[in-house]
Design a protein around this motif. Structure first.
Motif, PDB file in Angstrom:
ATOM      1  N   ARG A 173      18.358 -20.772  37.396  1.00 56.65           N
ATOM      2  CA  ARG A 173      19.194 -21.463  36.425  1.00 56.65           C
ATOM      3  C   ARG A 173      20.190 -20.541  35.744  1.00 56.65           C
ATOM      4  NH1 ARG A 173      14.807 -23.958  37.618  1.00 56.65           N
ATOM      5  NH2 ARG A 173      14.486 -26.153  37.159  1.00 56.65           N
TER       6      ARG A 173
ATOM      7  N   SER B 239      15.390 -31.861  30.577  1.00 61.71           N
ATOM      8  CA  SER B 239      14.212 -31.376  29.857  1.00 61.71           C
ATOM      9  C   SER B 239      14.590 -30.464  28.711  1.00 61.71           C
ATOM     10  CB  SER B 239      13.311 -30.603  30.813  1.00 61.71           C
ATOM     11  OG  SER B 239      13.135 -31.308  31.985  1.00 61.71           O
ATOM     12  N   CYS B 240      15.633 -29.675  28.903  1.00 63.50           N
ATOM     13  CA  CYS B 240      16.014 -28.725  27.866  1.00 63.50           C
ATOM     14  C   CYS B 240      16.382 -29.442  26.584  1.00 63.50           C
ATOM     15  CB  CYS B 240      17.209 -27.903  28.315  1.00 63.50           C
ATOM     16  SG  CYS B 240      16.771 -26.582  29.388  1.00 63.50           S
TER      17      CYS B 240
ATOM     18  N   CYS C 164      23.260 -26.421  32.983  1.00 66.25           N
ATOM     19  CA  CYS C 164      23.215 -26.929  34.350  1.00 66.25           C
ATOM     20  C   CYS C 164      23.344 -28.442  34.393  1.00 66.25           C
ATOM     21  CB  CYS C 164      21.905 -26.543  35.017  1.00 66.25           C
ATOM     22  SG  CYS C 164      20.930 -25.295  34.227  1.00 66.25           S
ATOM     23  N   CYS C 165      22.705 -29.133  33.450  1.00 60.03           N
ATOM     24  CA  CYS C 165      22.751 -30.593  33.470  1.00 60.03           C
ATOM     25  C   CYS C 165      24.168 -31.098  33.366  1.00 60.03           C
ATOM     26  CB  CYS C 165      21.937 -31.145  32.314  1.00 60.03           C
ATOM     27  SG  CYS C 165      20.189 -31.069  32.590  1.00 60.03           S
TER      28      CYS C 165
ATOM     29  N   CYS D  26      14.943 -32.023  35.557  1.00 62.02           N
ATOM     30  CA  CYS D  26      15.508 -30.681  35.392  1.00 62.02           C
ATOM     31  C   CYS D  26      16.212 -30.278  36.671  1.00 62.02           C
ATOM     32  CB  CYS D  26      14.432 -29.682  35.038  1.00 62.02           C
ATOM     33  SG  CYS D  26      15.036 -28.027  34.785  1.00 62.02           S
TER      34      CYS D  26
ATOM     35  N   GLY E 249      21.915 -30.432  28.592  1.00 62.46           N
ATOM     36  CA  GLY E 249      21.709 -29.008  28.787  1.00 62.46           C
ATOM     37  C   GLY E 249      20.934 -28.374  27.647  1.00 62.46           C
TER      38      GLY E 249
HETATM   39  S1  SF4 Z   1      16.932 -29.282  31.907  1.00 62.33           S
HETATM   40 FE1  SF4 Z   1      16.966 -27.876  33.655  1.00 62.33          FE
HETATM   41  S2  SF4 Z   1      18.888 -28.333  34.681  1.00 62.33           S
HETATM   42 FE2  SF4 Z   1      19.039 -29.182  32.629  1.00 62.33          FE
HETATM   43  S3  SF4 Z   1      19.988 -27.587  31.381  1.00 62.33           S
HETATM   44 FE3  SF4 Z   1      17.780 -27.328  31.216  1.00 62.33          FE
HETATM   45  S4  SF4 Z   1      17.276 -25.839  32.790  1.00 62.33           S
HETATM   46 FE4  SF4 Z   1      19.299 -26.638  33.286  1.00 62.33          FE
END
Ligand code: SF4
Lengths: 205, 394
Positions: free
Chosen positions: B93, A100-101, A34-35, A131, A72
């Motif tokens: 997500r 955060s991931c 997602c990032c 996130c 991500g």
């Molecule tokens: S930190 Fe959040 S937005 Fe980014 S990849 Fe991980 S779950 Fe997805």
């Protein structure tokens, strides 16, 4: 770089070299999850426009890149690939871990397939919490990295403590971070012992 | 705009097949050996970390096999150790571009088990946010498809106009994506003041964006040559592989869960239509998505004018315990049918959640459709199938 390693450069010369390096970062986009979309917004969207900072987001291969943004979720299956592509980048190279991931596993902290932090695989220079982090937060991270490059003693190995973007940047409003506005950021005193940044106030989680 | 005539498309298709046959003869004479081409796991055209192992004979693809799992994050297992409100945080997500749309089927399944129903106002706002995430999701595809054929401009337009929709979502939910806004029995909050007028303006802008894409890409000769009659999926093949969403409608199958199996949202209250295209090629998939984005803006416009008044939350206990039972609810998400099969044993969290994601089925047609195509077409076909990695690997 061999000469730079051996000879102590005069200060104006090393300042000039650092100035040039900091303002011409070629960044390899490593979009994982997602990032990556927020990274794409920061790099591709006319609203955030990363190129005004001198960051060029178009190298097609890690062999042309100075900086890689790991954005991500890093899974155990992906981690060897990341290591391999990181090793293909030429020195000096920098890593921004976005989200955060990539910092610590994020919402998947108890998952069986997710690597809890990309810093287990490659050394990280800047952690951007959130996130996902807003595009402004990524820009702030890039500005901090540029300040760090500017201050670097080229003779030394520059891998010290990683920088943590203050969470106030991660939760800033829609105004894009101006390049000069980060002078107040606490970069001069690298926080010791905070090798893995815990995203205290994740922007949107 | 009506679907383009199929006769010319048919002719092009026959010419394409003839050219392929001629190539096959040349290949036999020259005896080109097999070559393995590995695309991914990190490749700009795969939108993430899909890996495709292709066997090539010269320029032609003999077989293409998608290899997945690089983004497997273990949602189904994690849901077993979370409570119901915590699950939505994760479920956001899965398809990270249309995140509010992900929450809805899970919440509906839980509501079905508990026997609660959200008040009408909550359902309308849910539908509006659902369609807004569809627009935010698909508009990125509309620009990104240009990149796959070498046109860089559309993607900048897409990012610019997508921000407007994200702003609207953010104003209600507080998150650009991953809003985590849907609750069992309703919504977290009401919409802010002045939001309706703003959203009307944004929808008009998005219709302008669709027109722009039509001018920039669909009338472009290069785009047409690269996409017409490339990657044709006939309707029966699409059905047998379990395709859903715009990929299925582009193969001429008239199927839309919003109309056929409305699970209790407000789609049946407004006037809209389902677009299909008979060709089944990459161009048809683009065309259908473009029309759907336009249709979604119209749905939002109509819904905004008719939001009923009333409470935003039904009466639910503070600590949510779902009675034992099973429920399956699926909705028409931006990428296709997304469904959650929730098994509850009466605890605070689900006992088992099976997630049916659209991209996983959509990508399963890749070996079939890639056989016999040329290497440059791999990229356009992958782009037009439009998958999201989190949605494939979960
Ligand atoms: S930190 Fe959040 S937005 Fe980014 S990849 Fe991980 S779950 Fe997805």
């Amino acid at each position: 770089m061999a000469l730079v390693d051996k000879v102590k450069l005069p200060k104006p010369l090393s300042w000039l070299l650092n100035f040039g390096r900091a303002r011409s970062l070629w960044v390899y986009q490593w979009g994982l999850a997602c990032c990556a979309i927020e990274m794409g917004a920061a790099f591709g969207s006319p609203r955030y426009d990363v190129m005004r900072l001198g960051v060029i987001p178009f190298p097609a291969s890690p062999r042309q890149a100075d900086l890689v943004v790991i954005s991500g979720t890093v899974t155990d299956k992906m981690a060897p690939v990341i290591r391999r592509l990181y090793e293909q980048m030429p020195e000096p190279k920098y890593v921004i871990s976005m989200g955060s991931c990539a910092n610590c596993g994020g919402p998947y902290w108890d998952s069986y397939s997710v690597t809890k932090g990309v810093d287990q695989v490659i050394p990280v220079d800047v952690y951007v919490p959130g996130c996902p982090p807003r595009p402004e937060a990524l820009l702030e991270g890039i500005v901090l990295l540029q300040e760090r490059i500017q201050r670097e003693d080229m003779q030394e190995r520059w891998r010290g403590e990683p920088i943590v973007v203050p969470t106030s940047a991660a939760s800033s409003t829609r105004v894009p971070a101006a390049p000069g506005a980060s002078g107040t950021a606490p970069t001069s005193a690298p926080a010791t012992g905070t090798a893995s940044a815990v995203p205290a106030g994740s922007a949107q989680a | 705009m009506s679907p383009p005539p199929t006769a010319s498309a048919l002719r092009e298709q026959q010419a394409y097949v003839a050219a392929q046959a001629a190539d096959a003869r040349v290949n036999v004479e020259l005896d080109t050996g097999d070559m393995t081409l590995n695309i991914g796991p990190q490749h700009p055209a795969t939108h993430g970390t899909l890996r495709i192992a292709c066997q090539l004979d010269g320029e032609q693809v003999i077989s293409a096999e998608p290899l997945m799992g690089y983004m497997h994050r273990g949602y189904e297992k994690l849901c077993e150790v979370r409570t119901y409100p915590q699950c939505t945080t994760l479920i956001n997500r899965i398809d990270w571009l249309g995140s509010f749309a992900n929450e809805v089927p899970f919440i509906l399944a839980a509501e079905q088990l508990m026997g609660v129903e959200a008040p009408p106002r909550a359902q309308w706002i849910r539908t509006i946010l659902f369609e807004l995430s569809r627009i935010a999701n698909v508009s990125l595809f509309l620009g990104d498809m240009g990149v796959q054929v070498g046109a860089l401009t559309p993607v900048f337009f897409a990012f610019r106009d997508r921000e407007r929709v994200l702003n609207q979502i953010e104003e209600v939910t507080g998150g650009r994506f991953h809003p985590n806004f849907d609750r069992i029995g309703g919504l977290k909050d009401d919409i802010p003041r002045g939001w309706i007028a703003e959203t009307h303006a944004v929808m008009a802008k998005m219709r302008g964006f669709c027109d722009e894409m039509e001018d920039l890409l669909m009338g472009n000769e290069i785009f047409q040559t690269r996409c017409r009659s490339v990657g044709v999926i006939p309707g029966d093949v699409a059905l047998s592989y379990g395709l859903s969403g715009a990929n299925l409608r582009a193969s001429g199958v008239d199927w839309d869960l919003r109309r056929d199996a409305n699970p209790g949202l407000a789609w049946d209250q407004v006037d809209w239509r389902v677009w299909t295209h008979p060709d089944g090629d990459s161009f048809a998939r683009y065309w259908v998505r473009l029309q759907e984005t336009r249709e979604a803006t119209k749905i939002v416009d109509q819904l905004l004018d008719g939001i009923p008044s009333g409470p935003i939350m039904a009466k639910v206990p503070r600590i949510i315990k779902v009675p034992a039972g099973e429920a399956y609810v699926s909705t028409e998400n931006p990428l296709g049918e997304m469904g959650y099969y929730v098994v509850s044993k009466g605890g605070l969290g689900p006992f088992r959640v099976k997630i049916r994601t659209p991209s996983f089925s959509n990508i399963s047609v890749v070996p079939w459709v890639m056989r016999g195509t040329y290497v440059p077409d791999i990229i356009t076909i992958l782009g037009s199938l439009y998958f999201i990695l989190g949605d494939i690997d979960r």
